[in-house]
Design a protein around this motif. Structure first.
Motif, mmCIF file in Angstrom:
data_model
loop_
_atom_site.group_PDB
_atom_site.id
_atom_site.type_symbol
_atom_site.label_atom_id
_atom_site.label_comp_id
_atom_site.label_asym_id
_atom_site.label_seq_id
_atom_site.Cartn_x
_atom_site.Cartn_y
_atom_site.Cartn_z
ATOM 1 N N ILE A 114 0.840 -1.207 0.000
ATOM 2 C CA ILE A 114 0.000 0.000 0.000
ATOM 3 C C ILE A 114 0.873 1.255 0.000
ATOM 4 C CG2 ILE A 114 -1.692 1.314 1.321
ATOM 5 C CD1 ILE A 114 -2.738 -1.385 2.396
ATOM 6 N N PHE A 115 1.863 1.278 0.905
ATOM 7 C CA PHE A 115 2.702 2.467 1.048
ATOM 8 C C PHE A 115 3.472 2.771 -0.232
ATOM 9 C CE2 PHE A 115 7.042 3.985 1.759
ATOM 10 C CZ PHE A 115 6.776 5.248 2.290
ATOM 11 N N LEU A 116 4.133 1.773 -0.783
ATOM 12 C CA LEU A 116 5.019 2.033 -1.917
ATOM 13 C C LEU A 116 4.268 2.334 -3.198
ATOM 14 C CD1 LEU A 116 7.838 -0.651 -1.440
ATOM 15 C CD2 LEU A 116 7.990 1.807 -1.043
ATOM 16 N N PHE A 117 3.203 1.560 -3.475
ATOM 17 C CA PHE A 117 2.596 1.650 -4.798
ATOM 18 C C PHE A 117 1.328 2.505 -4.839
ATOM 19 C CE2 PHE A 117 5.068 -2.269 -4.671
ATOM 20 C CZ PHE A 117 5.892 -2.076 -5.770
ATOM 21 N N ALA A 118 0.566 2.541 -3.747
ATOM 22 C CA ALA A 118 -0.580 3.453 -3.691
ATOM 23 C C ALA A 118 -0.150 4.823 -3.183
ATOM 24 C CB ALA A 118 -1.677 2.869 -2.798
ATOM 25 N N GLY A 119 0.792 4.829 -2.246
ATOM 26 C CA GLY A 119 1.258 6.104 -1.695
ATOM 27 C C GLY A 119 2.266 6.815 -2.574
ATOM 28 N N HIS A 120 2.993 6.052 -3.391
ATOM 29 C CA HIS A 120 4.045 6.641 -4.234
ATOM 30 C C HIS A 120 3.982 5.995 -5.610
ATOM 31 C CE1 HIS A 120 5.287 7.181 -0.047
ATOM 32 N NE2 HIS A 120 5.858 8.299 -0.454
ATOM 33 N N PRO A 121 2.942 6.310 -6.394
ATOM 34 C CA PRO A 121 2.723 5.641 -7.692
ATOM 35 C C PRO A 121 3.831 5.965 -8.696
ATOM 36 C CG PRO A 121 0.754 6.822 -6.942
ATOM 37 C CD PRO A 121 1.882 7.274 -6.083
ATOM 38 N N ALA A 122 4.036 5.024 -9.599
ATOM 39 C CA ALA A 122 5.045 5.223 -10.642
ATOM 40 C C ALA A 122 4.718 6.417 -11.522
ATOM 41 C CB ALA A 122 5.165 3.961 -11.499
ATOM 42 N N GLY A 123 3.428 6.682 -11.731
ATOM 43 C CA GLY A 123 3.028 7.789 -12.587
ATOM 44 C C GLY A 123 3.167 9.151 -11.948
ATOM 45 N N GLU A 124 3.577 9.192 -10.677
ATOM 46 C CA GLU A 124 3.703 10.474 -9.971
ATOM 47 C C GLU A 124 5.134 10.715 -9.508
ATOM 48 O OE1 GLU A 124 0.738 10.876 -6.948
ATOM 49 O OE2 GLU A 124 -0.886 10.163 -8.256
ATOM 50 N N GLY A 125 6.090 10.242 -10.297
ATOM 51 C CA GLY A 125 7.486 10.546 -10.001
ATOM 52 C C GLY A 125 8.250 9.448 -9.303
ATOM 53 N N TYR A 126 7.664 8.252 -9.178
ATOM 54 C CA TYR A 126 8.337 7.162 -8.473
ATOM 55 C C TYR A 126 8.436 5.916 -9.348
ATOM 56 C CZ TYR A 126 7.448 10.243 -4.535
ATOM 57 O OH TYR A 126 7.414 11.325 -3.695
ATOM 58 N N GLY A 127 8.586 6.120 -10.657
ATOM 59 C CA GLY A 127 8.788 5.014 -11.573
ATOM 60 C C GLY A 127 10.267 4.742 -11.785
ATOM 61 N N LEU A 128 10.576 3.650 -12.453
ATOM 62 C CA LEU A 128 11.974 3.275 -12.653
ATOM 63 C C LEU A 128 12.753 4.364 -13.388
ATOM 64 C CD1 LEU A 128 11.626 -0.501 -13.637
ATOM 65 C CD2 LEU A 128 12.199 0.473 -11.404
ATOM 66 N N LEU A 129 12.098 5.043 -14.334
ATOM 67 C CA LEU A 129 12.800 6.077 -15.104
ATOM 68 C C LEU A 129 13.026 7.353 -14.307
ATOM 69 C CD1 LEU A 129 11.102 5.666 -18.603
ATOM 70 C CD2 LEU A 129 13.259 4.694 -17.775
ATOM 71 N N ASP A 130 12.441 7.428 -13.100
ATOM 72 C CA ASP A 130 12.633 8.605 -12.255
ATOM 73 C C ASP A 130 13.841 8.461 -11.336
ATOM 74 O OD1 ASP A 130 10.254 10.087 -13.071
ATOM 75 O OD2 ASP A 130 9.139 8.462 -12.108
ATOM 76 N N PHE A 131 14.520 7.338 -11.405
ATOM 77 C CA PHE A 131 15.717 7.160 -10.596
ATOM 78 C C PHE A 131 16.761 8.195 -11.034
ATOM 79 C CE2 PHE A 131 19.332 4.942 -8.693
ATOM 80 C CZ PHE A 131 18.753 4.389 -7.555
ATOM 81 N N SER A 132 17.438 8.796 -10.059
ATOM 82 C CA SER A 132 18.335 9.922 -10.374
ATOM 83 C C SER A 132 19.500 9.507 -11.263
ATOM 84 C CB SER A 132 18.874 10.535 -9.072
ATOM 85 O OG SER A 132 19.651 9.587 -8.360
ATOM 86 N N GLU A 133 19.969 8.296 -11.112
ATOM 87 C CA GLU A 133 21.053 7.773 -11.943
ATOM 88 C C GLU A 133 20.575 6.471 -12.570
ATOM 89 O OE1 GLU A 133 23.715 9.376 -12.501
ATOM 90 O OE2 GLU A 133 23.694 10.902 -10.926
#
Length: 601
Positions: free
Chosen positions: A354-373
């Motif tokens: 719940i915390f990781l995927f509902a609280g921090h969805p990939a479509g809102e800046g927490y997807g794999l392509l949003d990794f800083s490096e």
């Protein structure tokens, strides 16, 4: 099923114990299909009270009161606070390493007292099991010393300190989540227990695995080293690796044999539904079509596909549906009270989903392509996949826990055969508890009923695929003498000797038997162990050995897993075909081999 008293088969216990071994297995496995372990309902209530009171409410109370995020009942305020996620991981790791999380209580062979854990690991003189004593300096030997006990105590203190200290804000956190009020656990507070667990794990693999180090140490590492957004993305990779790794490990013939006895032990499942998992109980206890569906569609397929949807989906609605699926997945496992009773782990993973995927969805800046490096992602993924890949290809090298093969039915396993009266000698070991029979009798069980309860674990093992192989080896090796031996499940034996086991046969292989023998000096034939390694994912064979504690390993061989699937727990057609690959030239009994050749005495 009675509320305060256990249920036993409708036989006279004393007469029952005089029957041949496989007749007893038939009675007890048929009983298990209908009743599971036969535990009184008050026992399950005790597990629920521990889970809800100590583990869940107690943990949330500690976390919310030490994190400046509102009260326990203000769920909307704290459910997606990063510090809650971090501290709950630390809380459950603390419960596990103390010994009051999974592998606690009577369903794991801890009767009185109900846990081992700290009772053993704070006590110098008890047995420890270093993972690589010939390779890692300063780890040889099998006796726990003062330094080991102090190192273990330091882990408890470091986890407790990390939980109770308030969080601190960071620039990366405020940039990504300006609404957060609790901050994050300071990185050093994750680094310290991670390093201490690694050091202790080199001296003794048991408490490291008990702390579920293969899952929580990676979380500690990413929380100690990465900025907030990267930490969330890496945490997603960790949990998806656990889920998908567990699903991949179920791509074998073994897993269908796990579901029926697990469902039979679910206290709130109607008896008729329990029996649906078997072809024709009590005469045919092979998994039914319904059991195969539950195992490989509702289990394997769901555990493989849904986490990948969570990892890659940027659609909010689809993500929420997948989150709900994984929450129900873990709640279902919790409701079955599986024999290792990993209840806290399942509830924590439901919350983490719940915390990781509902609280921090990939479509809102927490997807794999949003990794800083982004170039680091393959490195992180490779590190997370190293032990699962190695463990599936070479299970002899890796515990099934770092291999992410939880509850797949493909375990290294063993059964112990002790000559009459020999089990009592285990009380001479440096352990803070009595043997299981004594524990049960202290709870009011008459001696014959205590023995019947211990044999229930063997019936449980016989219902799994590798159990049929182990009992085949035992029958072939001991012949009719098997009827006179006290036969024990190796996992329960390890709980007695080292204080914890979660189904990992590597904790009671030849290393442990040699440690026991150095202390008790059994005579030949008094303590015989039948042990099997997990099946590699790419081969249908399992390797076994027979070990006489006084003589060492006296036989090695293998069997084809395909020969297990059509067998009943009590082996009415005799032992499965066994290919003996080596026998000790001096020490082995005379018995016919699978090919008909007779061994020389």
């Amino acid at each position: 099923m009675a509320f305060k008293t256990p249920v036993f088969p409708a036989v006279d216990p004393e007469e029952f114990l005089q029957r041949p071994f496989f007749e007893r297995v038939k009675v007890l496995s048929a009983f298990w299909a209908q009743n599971g372990f036969g535990s009184p309902r008050v026992l399950h209530l005790l597990y629920i009270l521990k889970l809800v009171g100590l583990s869940t409410i107690g943990g949330l109370l500690v976390v919310t009161t030490t994190s400046e995020i509102g009260g326990l009942l203000d769920v909307r305020q704290w459910w997606d606070e990063p510090i809650v996620y971090q501290k709950l991981v630390l809380w459950v790791a603390l419960l596990e390493v103390v010994g009051v999380g999974g592998a606690w209580g009577p369903l794991t062979g801890h009767f009185k007292p109900m846990y081992g854990g700290a009772r053993y690991w704070l006590r110098p003189g008890t047995i420890r099991l270093p993972p690589w004593p010939r390779v890692v300096p300063l780890t040889r030997g099998d006796q726990r010393g003062v330094v080991d006990a102090l190192l273990y105590a330091a882990i408890l203190v470091s986890l407790a300190v990390a939980i109770v200290l308030p969080g601190a804000g960071t620039d990366a956190l405020l940039a990504a989540r300006p609404d957060v009020t609790g901050g994050l656990v300071r990185p050093v507070l994750f680094a310290v227990p991670a390093v201490l667990l690694a050091l202790l794990g080199l001296r003794d693999k048991v408490p490291f695995l008990a702390a579920r180090g293969e899952q929580y140490v990676p979380v500690m590492v990413v929380c100690a080293t990465l900025d907030f957004t990267d930490m969330i993305i890496a945490a997603k990779l960790i949990i998806v690796t656990v889920w998908v790794g567990a699903a991949v490990s179920k791509f074998t013939r073994h897993f269908s044999f796990v579901v029926p006895p697990m469902a039979s032990n679910a206290p709130f499942t109607p008896r008729a539904m329990r029996l649906w998992h078997y072809k024709n109980p009590p005469e045919d206890l092979r998994p039914s079509g319904f059991a195969h569906f539950m195992a490989h569609v509702m289990g394997t397929l769901a555990e493989f596909v849904v986490p990948l949807v969570l990892l890659f989906s940027t659609n909010r609605e689809l993500t929420l549906v997948a989150v709900v699926c994984m929450v129900f997945f873990h709640l279902f496992i919790t409701s079955t009270f599986p024999l290792a009773v990993p209840l806290e782990w399942n509830i924590l993973f439901a919350y983490i989903g719940i915390f990781l995927f509902a609280g921090h969805p990939a479509g809102e800046g927490y997807g794999l392509l949003d990794f800083s490096e982004p170039w680091m992602l393959p490195m992180i993924a490779s590190a997370l996949l190293f032990f699962p890949v190695l463990g599936n290809l070479r299970p002899d090298l890796v515990s099934f826990l770092p291999s992410m093969r939880q509850y797949a039915g493909n375990w290294a396993s063993a059964v112990w055969a002790l000559a009459p009266g020999v089990e009592e000698r285990l009380n001479e070991l440096p352990i803070p508890v009595q043997t299981h029979n004594r524990q049960l009798q202290a709870l009011g069980y008459p001696a014959p009923m205590a023995e019947m309860a211990m044999q229930m674990f063997i019936a449980w093992r016989s219902m799994h695929s590798q159990g049929k192989g182990l009992l085949s080896v035992a029958r072939a090796y001991l012949g009719d003498d098997l009827d006179t031996y006290t036969v024990r499940e190796g996992e329960v034996g390890a709980n007695l000797v080292v204080g914890w086991n979660f189904g990992d046969g590597h904790l009671h292989d030849d290393q442990l038997i040699e440690a026991i023998q150095r202390r008790l000096h059994f005579a030949p034939g008094e303590f015989v162990v039948f042990w099997v390694e997990s099946q590699p994912i790419h081969r249908p064979l399992q390797q076994y050995f027979v070990m006489d504690a006084a003589l060492g390993i006296v036989e090695r061989g293998r069997w084809d897993v395909r020969d297990l699937v059509d067998q009943q727990p009590w082996l009415p057609n005799g032992p499965i075909p066994l290919e003996v690959t080596w026998r000790h030239p001096e020490h082995h009994p005379a018995y016919p081999t699978a090919s008909g050749e007779e061994a020389l005495a």
